[in-house]
Motif scaffolding. Sequence first.
Motif, PDB file in Angstrom:
ATOM      1  N   ASP A 205       0.819  -1.210   0.000  1.00 47.61           N
ATOM      2  CA  ASP A 205       0.000   0.000   0.000  1.00 47.61           C
ATOM      3  C   ASP A 205       0.858   1.267   0.000  1.00 47.61           C
ATOM      4  OD1 ASP A 205       0.756  -0.931   2.515  1.00 47.61           O
ATOM      5  OD2 ASP A 205      -0.836   0.152   3.534  1.00 47.61           O
ATOM      6  N   LEU A 206       2.141   1.154   0.369  1.00 44.34           N
ATOM      7  CA  LEU A 206       3.033   2.322   0.328  1.00 44.34           C
ATOM      8  C   LEU A 206       3.263   2.795  -1.109  1.00 44.34           C
ATOM      9  CD1 LEU A 206       5.715   1.234   2.970  1.00 44.34           C
ATOM     10  CD2 LEU A 206       3.831   2.852   3.286  1.00 44.34           C
ATOM     11  N   LEU A 207       3.062   1.910  -2.079  1.00 41.42           N
ATOM     12  CA  LEU A 207       3.239   2.297  -3.486  1.00 41.42           C
ATOM     13  C   LEU A 207       2.134   3.237  -3.961  1.00 41.42           C
ATOM     14  CD1 LEU A 207       4.358  -1.113  -5.063  1.00 41.42           C
ATOM     15  CD2 LEU A 207       5.803   0.769  -4.258  1.00 41.42           C
ATOM     16  N   ARG A 208       1.077   3.362  -3.182  1.00 47.83           N
ATOM     17  CA  ARG A 208      -0.008   4.272  -3.568  1.00 47.83           C
ATOM     18  C   ARG A 208       0.463   5.718  -3.638  1.00 47.83           C
ATOM     19  NH1 ARG A 208      -5.380   2.453  -0.089  1.00 47.83           N
ATOM     20  NH2 ARG A 208      -5.291   0.216  -0.493  1.00 47.83           N
ATOM     21  N   ILE A 209       1.598   6.008  -2.991  1.00 48.25           N
ATOM     22  CA  ILE A 209       2.113   7.380  -3.017  1.00 48.25           C
ATOM     23  C   ILE A 209       2.422   7.826  -4.447  1.00 48.25           C
ATOM     24  CG2 ILE A 209       4.559   6.776  -2.741  1.00 48.25           C
ATOM     25  CD1 ILE A 209       4.822   9.149  -0.823  1.00 48.25           C
ATOM     26  N   LEU A 210       2.617   6.870  -5.346  1.00 45.32           N
ATOM     27  CA  LEU A 210       2.904   7.194  -6.745  1.00 45.32           C
ATOM     28  C   LEU A 210       1.655   7.677  -7.481  1.00 45.32           C
ATOM     29  CD1 LEU A 210       5.178   4.111  -7.503  1.00 45.32           C
ATOM     30  CD2 LEU A 210       5.942   6.477  -7.242  1.00 45.32           C
ATOM     31  N   GLU A 211       0.495   7.430  -6.897  1.00 45.17           N
ATOM     32  CA  GLU A 211      -0.791   7.884  -7.444  1.00 45.17           C
ATOM     33  C   GLU A 211      -1.012   7.380  -8.877  1.00 45.17           C
ATOM     34  OE1 GLU A 211      -0.763  12.132  -6.893  1.00 45.17           O
ATOM     35  OE2 GLU A 211      -1.565  11.939  -4.854  1.00 45.17           O
ATOM     36  N   LEU A 212      -0.663   6.119  -9.100  1.00 45.62           N
ATOM     37  CA  LEU A 212      -0.879   5.468 -10.390  1.00 45.62           C
ATOM     38  C   LEU A 212      -1.543   4.125 -10.166  1.00 45.62           C
ATOM     39  CD1 LEU A 212       2.535   6.184 -12.157  1.00 45.62           C
ATOM     40  CD2 LEU A 212       0.324   7.210 -12.706  1.00 45.62           C
ATOM     41  N   PRO A 213      -2.255   3.609 -11.174  1.00 45.32           N
ATOM     42  CA  PRO A 213      -2.880   2.290 -11.028  1.00 45.32           C
ATOM     43  C   PRO A 213      -1.832   1.219 -10.728  1.00 45.32           C
ATOM     44  CG  PRO A 213      -3.692   3.402 -12.999  1.00 45.32           C
ATOM     45  CD  PRO A 213      -2.557   4.225 -12.489  1.00 45.32           C
ATOM     46  N   LEU A 214      -2.227   0.259  -9.911  1.00 47.32           N
ATOM     47  CA  LEU A 214      -1.321  -0.790  -9.456  1.00 47.32           C
ATOM     48  C   LEU A 214      -1.784  -2.141  -9.996  1.00 47.32           C
ATOM     49  CD1 LEU A 214       1.111  -1.322  -7.563  1.00 47.32           C
ATOM     50  CD2 LEU A 214      -0.532  -1.583  -5.702  1.00 47.32           C
ATOM     51  N   LEU A 215      -0.925  -2.782 -10.780  1.00 45.10           N
ATOM     52  CA  LEU A 215      -1.197  -4.127 -11.295  1.00 45.10           C
ATOM     53  C   LEU A 215      -0.381  -5.128 -10.499  1.00 45.10           C
ATOM     54  CD1 LEU A 215      -1.378  -5.398 -14.941  1.00 45.10           C
ATOM     55  CD2 LEU A 215       0.290  -6.433 -13.393  1.00 45.10           C
ATOM     56  N   VAL A 216      -1.002  -6.248 -10.147  1.00 43.21           N
ATOM     57  CA  VAL A 216      -0.312  -7.263  -9.354  1.00 43.21           C
ATOM     58  C   VAL A 216      -0.374  -8.611 -10.076  1.00 43.21           C
ATOM     59  CG1 VAL A 216      -0.412  -8.616  -7.223  1.00 43.21           C
ATOM     60  CG2 VAL A 216      -0.646  -6.132  -7.144  1.00 43.21           C
ATOM     61  N   GLY A 217       0.797  -9.232 -10.216  1.00 46.98           N
ATOM     62  CA  GLY A 217       0.888 -10.570 -10.800  1.00 46.98           C
ATOM     63  C   GLY A 217       1.425 -11.557  -9.784  1.00 46.98           C
ATOM     64  N   LEU A 218       0.523 -12.292  -9.160  1.00 44.73           N
ATOM     65  CA  LEU A 218       0.892 -13.286  -8.154  1.00 44.73           C
ATOM     66  C   LEU A 218       0.538 -14.708  -8.597  1.00 44.73           C
ATOM     67  CD1 LEU A 218      -0.583 -11.401  -5.065  1.00 44.73           C
ATOM     68  CD2 LEU A 218       1.838 -11.968  -5.336  1.00 44.73           C
ATOM     69  N   SER A 219      -0.202 -14.819  -9.654  1.00 40.36           N
ATOM     70  CA  SER A 219      -0.876 -16.061 -10.000  1.00 40.36           C
ATOM     71  C   SER A 219       0.061 -17.273 -10.100  1.00 40.36           C
ATOM     72  CB  SER A 219      -1.596 -15.876 -11.344  1.00 40.36           C
ATOM     73  OG  SER A 219      -2.358 -17.008 -11.675  1.00 40.36           O
ATOM     74  N   ARG A 220      -0.141 -18.225  -9.181  1.00 42.74           N
ATOM     75  CA  ARG A 220       0.524 -19.535  -9.187  1.00 42.74           C
ATOM     76  C   ARG A 220       2.045 -19.446  -9.141  1.00 42.74           C
ATOM     77  NH1 ARG A 220      -3.053 -23.834 -10.486  1.00 42.74           N
ATOM     78  NH2 ARG A 220      -5.117 -23.145 -11.181  1.00 42.74           N
ATOM     79  N   LYS A 221       2.585 -18.345  -8.584  1.00 41.10           N
ATOM     80  CA  LYS A 221       4.032 -18.157  -8.563  1.00 41.10           C
ATOM     81  C   LYS A 221       4.704 -18.967  -7.456  1.00 41.10           C
ATOM     82  CE  LYS A 221       4.516 -13.853 -11.096  1.00 41.10           C
ATOM     83  NZ  LYS A 221       4.983 -12.448 -11.111  1.00 41.10           N
ATOM     84  N   SER A 222       6.034 -19.058  -7.560  1.00 41.23           N
ATOM     85  CA  SER A 222       6.776 -19.898  -6.622  1.00 41.23           C
ATOM     86  C   SER A 222       6.679 -19.393  -5.190  1.00 41.23           C
ATOM     87  CB  SER A 222       8.238 -19.995  -7.046  1.00 41.23           C
ATOM     88  OG  SER A 222       8.875 -18.731  -6.996  1.00 41.23           O
ATOM     89  N   MET A 223       6.451 -18.094  -4.992  1.00 46.46           N
ATOM     90  CA  MET A 223       6.291 -17.588  -3.630  1.00 46.46           C
ATOM     91  C   MET A 223       5.075 -18.208  -2.948  1.00 46.46           C
ATOM     92  SD  MET A 223       4.832 -13.700  -4.265  1.00 46.46           S
ATOM     93  CE  MET A 223       4.289 -13.399  -2.577  1.00 46.46           C
ATOM     94  N   ILE A 224       4.163 -18.749  -3.730  1.00 47.25           N
ATOM     95  CA  ILE A 224       2.999 -19.447  -3.181  1.00 47.25           C
ATOM     96  C   ILE A 224       3.286 -20.931  -3.029  1.00 47.25           C
ATOM     97  CG2 ILE A 224       0.564 -20.041  -3.592  1.00 47.25           C
ATOM     98  CD1 ILE A 224       0.400 -17.387  -5.222  1.00 47.25           C
ATOM     99  N   TYR A 225       3.665 -21.584  -4.122  1.00 47.42           N
ATOM    100  CA  TYR A 225       3.744 -23.045  -4.052  1.00 47.42           C
ATOM    101  C   TYR A 225       4.967 -23.547  -3.271  1.00 47.42           C
ATOM    102  CZ  TYR A 225       6.725 -22.919  -8.347  1.00 47.42           C
ATOM    103  OH  TYR A 225       7.693 -22.688  -9.291  1.00 47.42           O
ATOM    104  N   LYS A 226       5.994 -22.699  -3.119  1.00 47.94           N
ATOM    105  CA  LYS A 226       7.121 -23.124  -2.282  1.00 47.94           C
ATOM    106  C   LYS A 226       6.743 -23.119  -0.808  1.00 47.94           C
ATOM    107  CE  LYS A 226      10.984 -22.021  -5.345  1.00 47.94           C
ATOM    108  NZ  LYS A 226      12.193 -21.171  -5.574  1.00 47.94           N
ATOM    109  N   VAL A 227       5.964 -22.132  -0.396  1.00 47.49           N
ATOM    110  CA  VAL A 227       5.502 -22.092   0.999  1.00 47.49           C
ATOM    111  C   VAL A 227       4.557 -23.250   1.291  1.00 47.49           C
ATOM    112  CG1 VAL A 227       4.127 -20.769   2.654  1.00 47.49           C
ATOM    113  CG2 VAL A 227       5.818 -19.605   1.239  1.00 47.49           C
ATOM    114  N   LEU A 228       3.695 -23.561   0.322  1.00 46.67           N
ATOM    115  CA  LEU A 228       2.698 -24.620   0.514  1.00 46.67           C
ATOM    116  C   LEU A 228       3.236 -26.009   0.187  1.00 46.67           C
ATOM    117  CD1 LEU A 228      -0.395 -22.803  -1.074  1.00 46.67           C
ATOM    118  CD2 LEU A 228       0.260 -22.939   1.346  1.00 46.67           C
TER     119      LEU A 228
END
Length: 273
Positions: A205-228
Motif C-alpha cells: 500500500d506504500l506504493l499508492r504514493i505514486l498515485e498510479l494504477p497498481l497491477l499485481v501478478g501473483l498467479s501460481r508463482k513460486s512464492m505461493i507453491y514453495k511455501v505450501l
Amino acid sequence: MTLNCNGKLIDLSTPKIMGILNLTPDSFYDGGKYRNEKEILGQVEKMLNEGATFIDIGAYSSRPGADAVPLEEELSRIVPIIQKVTKTFPDIIVSVDTFRSEVAKNCLGEGAAIINDISAGQLDGKMFQTVAEHGAPYIMMHMKGTPQNMQRHTDYVNLVKEMLSYFSERIAKAREFHINDVIIDPGFGFSKTLEQNYDLLKKMDLLRILELPLLVGLSRKSMIYKVLANTPQEALNGTTALHMVALQKGAQILRVHDVAAAVECVKLNEQLN
C-alpha cells in the motif's frame, strides 16, 4: 482512475482482471498448453466470458532462468495471434507482454491496446517512443537485470524505498515522452527472494504514493507453491488467498491465469469496502 485503451475508457474504481495467455513452450505454469489456433481462441473466449477486462498475450517466457528468445521468433509467435484474436473478438482489449519495441510496434499496429514491459523500458531504449507514438497505456514493472540473471540481483537495503526511487525515475522518463497512462507492477518474483516478496506484499500500500494504477501478478508463482510445498498446478487456492490481500493493499488490476476465481475475489472485496 481510467485507462484509454484504443479509445475505450476503462474505469479502475472497481478492480479489473487481466487474463494471461502464454504463447511460450516454457512458461512455468501453462507453457505449451495452447498449441494451435483453436485452443488459443477457446481460452481467450473462456477468459472473456468469465469476466476478464484485458487479455495479456506474451511470447517470451520471463520465468527465472528462461532461455532468451530471438526477436524474429517472438514476432512469429505473437503477431499472427494478435491478428486472429482482434479479428475474432473485435471489442477485446489486448495487452502485449514484451520488452522489445519492435514487438510492441507490430502488435499495436495489429490492434493491441496496452504494452506490458517487465523492464520498464530499460532493455530497449526505443520502447517509450514506440508506446508514446501509439498513445498506448504502459505497464512498467520493477526488475533488476534480465530474466536470465534477475535472481542474482536481490540485494536491497530497503526494498520498498528503492522501488519507489526506481519507479519515480522510470515514470519521469515516460512522462518526457508524453505517455499518459502508466500502470505500476511491483514485480513479484522478479529480482526478489521469497521473503522479500512477502515483505513487499505486506507493505504494498506504500506504493499508492505514486498515485498510479497498481497491477499485481501473483498467479501460481513460486512464492505461493514453495511455501505450501506443492506445485504451480496446485497453487490456485494459495493464489486466491494472496489476491484478496493484494486487493486490500490497493491492487486495481489482477493479472491471473484463473479469471473466474479472481473475479470472485473482486466481488467479495467490494463487499468489504
